[in-house]
Every structure is written in structure tokens, then in C-alpha cells.
Design a protein around this motif. Structure first.
Motif, PDB file in Angstrom:
ATOM      1  N   THR A   1     -39.419  -5.290 -10.226  1.00 40.43           N
ATOM      2  CA  THR A   1     -39.297  -3.933 -10.734  1.00 40.43           C
ATOM      3  C   THR A   1     -39.574  -3.910 -12.233  1.00 40.43           C
ATOM      4  OG1 THR A   1     -36.949  -4.204 -11.209  1.00 40.43           O
ATOM      5  CG2 THR A   1     -37.533  -3.377  -9.035  1.00 40.43           C
TER       6      THR A   1
ATOM      7  N   SER B   1     -39.876  -4.677  -6.322  1.00 41.27           N
ATOM      8  CA  SER B   1     -40.212  -3.301  -6.668  1.00 41.27           C
ATOM      9  C   SER B   1     -40.441  -2.423  -5.448  1.00 41.27           C
ATOM     10  CB  SER B   1     -41.464  -3.285  -7.560  1.00 41.27           C
ATOM     11  OG  SER B   1     -41.869  -1.962  -7.812  1.00 41.27           O
TER      12      SER B   1
ATOM     13  N   SER C   1     -45.554  -6.515 -12.625  1.00 39.72           N
ATOM     14  CA  SER C   1     -45.999  -5.376 -11.833  1.00 39.72           C
ATOM     15  C   SER C   1     -47.515  -5.300 -11.758  1.00 39.72           C
ATOM     16  CB  SER C   1     -45.427  -4.086 -12.435  1.00 39.72           C
ATOM     17  OG  SER C   1     -45.740  -2.986 -11.630  1.00 39.72           O
TER      18      SER C   1
ATOM     19  N   HIS D   1     -33.682  -3.157  -2.080  1.00 40.04           N
ATOM     20  CA  HIS D   1     -33.785  -2.438  -3.349  1.00 40.04           C
ATOM     21  C   HIS D   1     -32.458  -1.782  -3.714  1.00 40.04           C
ATOM     22  CE1 HIS D   1     -35.830  -0.273  -6.552  1.00 40.04           C
ATOM     23  NE2 HIS D   1     -35.207   0.821  -6.158  1.00 40.04           N
TER      24      HIS D   1
ATOM     25  N   SER E   1     -43.713  -0.181  -6.288  1.00 39.38           N
ATOM     26  CA  SER E   1     -44.996  -0.822  -5.981  1.00 39.38           C
ATOM     27  C   SER E   1     -45.125  -1.104  -4.487  1.00 39.38           C
ATOM     28  CB  SER E   1     -45.137  -2.139  -6.752  1.00 39.38           C
ATOM     29  OG  SER E   1     -45.136  -1.921  -8.145  1.00 39.38           O
TER      30      SER E   1
END
Length: 346
Positions: A115, A280, A141, A308, A283
């Protein structure tokens, strides 16, 4: 009386507000026209957070963070090597317990980049190496846009679609406009804003913690709207929660322990813990739509959605504990020595 109750329960105010945000998102999730508004407010809060970080950090601190190659290399190793290895090693245990799509989702979770927003915000709350966190999380990322499809094709070969270059460009632009541009504007505003920010430390704390609460609320709202609590049997859901907790605890222990063994400073170890243990959702969801086109995308991304939420809860609690200098030393020592983790995952 309220503060006395929190002290009696050994719960700090921020952790309590975090639980409230989860409950509100579960009962009253942002949806319909409310979801774009909530996402816009969250994006503005994150942009303000990065503007303030840019205004607070000196040029020397930014250069030092960007050139800390040993720390970045270790973080990338956790993100793109250790996580996939753990996912593959767990196959004999997890495959009989889950459907093929759910196990595929666990592997997909393991190959995703870290993240950006929450890793940096948690590092800031915990008083870690913020410039290094910004550099590492942003780079992870961007690199993940190219590394994740390669790992997916290597580990999950059945019917995976080819990655879309348009997706990569859109993701890079989104990171640039939401994070890097506000950070740069804040940094160039230092001659006018640095003094004000240094005199009002409460502003940084308010924006740091407020942005995390917004991220948690919006993320949980999206998960609830996607059927997080209803689209799989309760037993499978509980197993996914257990697997997510075990996976996160293993990585948290290893990041803290290896950071200590390699002689990193306390600030660098905090950055390693928060940037090396994240995956993430922002993403992962759009990439899954491309990489698994025509497949059961909902089931594949469910492990990511659950992990998450758990990583936000656990890491927010750790960040709150680390925000006090005396407590943060004690907590990192506990994690690094492999102490009982129950106080951390409270």
C-alpha cells in the motif's frame, strides 16, 4: 468518565475510533452517490497529508530517505519474494480447505505491491522514517504494476489475461497526482509553511489519524458493498480471517526481527514493519479485473479484501502504540524477540 473507561480497558482513543469506523462502515457503508463523495474526501485528506509531509521535511531528509538502498531492498524483498514464498509453501495446507478460486486469491494477495497511503500514514503516526516510507511505498506500487503480472503468470498460470499497459499508465498517474504532486508542492512551500506546521504539531496528528480513519471507513464500505460478509460460507470466511492473521503476524515478526538483526535505527525499523507487511487493495482490485478477466474475480479478490481490513486494524493499533517514544521501543523489542503477539492483534 469516557477517558477513564478507555484507560481501564487499556484502549487508546485512536484505536477506539478505528473500531467505531469499522462498525459504522459495516452498518452504514458509503454507497451509491455517497461512495464517490467519501472517496473524494479521502483523496483530499491524503493529498493534504502529503502536502504537510512535504512542507515539514527538509531537502536533506528527503535525499537521505531516497538513497537508503539497504532498507528499500529489504522492503521489496518482503513484498515480492517472502510473501509469494509463503503463499506457495502454504499450498498443501490451504488448497484442501479452500475452493480453487479462494486459494488462487491467497496467491494473488501474496504477489501484490505494498500500500502507499496507509503505510506512510502509519509510519508517520509511529514516528518512523517518513521520507524512506514515501520513497519505498511509492516505488513498490509502481514496480508492482510490472512485477505482479509476471508473478501471477508464474504462479497462477490457468487462463490469466495479459496485463494492460493502459492500466499501468493510469496507476502511475494516480499515484503521481494524489501523492507525489502534493508532496512536492508542500516541500516547495516550506519557506512559507514550515514555521506554522512546526508550531502546530496537533495539525499533523489530526491529519495523520483522520486520513487513516477515512481510509478504513471507505475500504470497509467498499468491502461490505461487494458482499464481504455474505458471498462466502461462514467457515470459509473464518478460515480466511485466520490465514490473514497468521500471514500478517509472520511478516510483522520477521520485519521487526530482521530489521533489528541488520542494525537499522528505530525509525528505519518502524518503516520496515509498516512498508514491508502491507498489500494494496487499491492496486489489487483493478489489476484483478484485467489479469483474471472472465473468471470468478469476486472470489479471487476476497482474500485480499479481508487481509486489507485486518492489516489496517492491526497496524493502526501498532502505530498508536508506537506513537509514544517509550512505548514504541518496548513494543518493537517485543515483536523483534518473538514475544506473544496477542497484545498487538487485540
Amino acid at each position: 468518565m469516557f477517558q477513564s473507561l478507555l484507560r481501564f480497558l487499556k484502549i487508546d482513543r485512536f484505536t477506539f475510533l478505528l473500531v467505531v469506523a469499522v462498525l459504522v462502515a459495516t452498518v452504514f457503508p458509503a454507497s451509491g452517490r455517497g461512495m464517490p463523495v467519501a472517496q473524494m474526501v479521502t483523496s483530499l485528506a491524503i493529498a493534504l497529508l502529503f502536502f504537510l509531509h512535504g512542507a515539514r521535511l527538509s531537502r536533506d531528509a528527503i535525499i537521505a530517505g531516497a538513497t537508503h538502498w539497504r532498507l528499500h531492498l529489504l522492503i521489496f524483498s518482503f513484498t515480492f519474494i517472502l510473501f509469494p514464498v509463503l503463499g506457495v509453501m502454504s499450498r498443501p495446507i490451504l488448497e484442501p480447505l479452500f475452493t480453487p478460486d479462494l486459494y488462487k486469491g491467497v496467491l494473488y494477495l501474496c504477489v501484490l505491491p505494498a500500500t502507499v497511503q496507509s503505510a506512510i500514514a502509519f509510519t508517520s503516526v509511529a514516528r518512523g522514517n517518513i521520507p524512506a516510507a514515501i520513497c519505498s511505498a511509492s516505488s513498490s506500487s509502481i514496480l508492482g504494476i510490472f512485477i505482479t503480472p509476471m508473478l501471477v503468470s508464474l504462479l497462477i498460470t490457468d487462463g490469466v489475461a495479459t496485463s494492460d499497459s493502459q492500466l499501468a499508465l493510469e496507476a502511475i498517474w494516480e499515484i503521481t497526482q494524489q501523492l507525489l504532486i502534493p508532496f512536492a508542492l508542500g516541500h516547495f512551500s516550506r519557506p512559507f509553511t514550515a514555521g506554522f506546521i512546526s508550531r502546530h504539531g496537533f495539525l499533523m496528528r489530526f491529519v495523520d489519524q483522520g486520513s487513516i480513519l477515512l481510509v478504513v471507513y471507505v475500504a470497509f464500505s467498499a468491502a461490505v458493498n461487494e458482499g464481504l460478509w455474505s458471498q462466502t460460507p461462514l467457515v470459509a470466511l473464518l478460515l480466511l480471517v485466520l490465514v490473514s492473521v497468521v500471514l500478517l503476524v509472520i511478516v510483522l515478526l520477521l520485519t521487526a526481527l530482521i530489521g533489528k538483526l541488520m542494525g537499522f535505527s528505530l525509525e528505519d525499523r518502524i518503516t520496515l514493519v509498516f512498508c514491508g507487511s502491507k498489500k494494496s487493495l487499491a492496486s489489487g482490485l483493478p489489476m484483478a479485473q484485467v489479469l483474471f478477466a472472465g473468471q470468478a474475480v469476486g472470489a479471487i479478490v476476497l482474500p485480499l479484501m479481508i487481509f486489507h481490513q485486518i492489516q489496517l486494524m492491526v497496524c493502526a493499533f501498532i502505530a498508536a502504540r508506537l506513537s509514544g517514544r517509550k512505548e514504541e521501543v518496548e513494543l518493537l523489542e517485543e515483536i523483534g524477540e518473538g514475544a506473544v503477539i496477542s497484545p498487538v492483534v487485540k
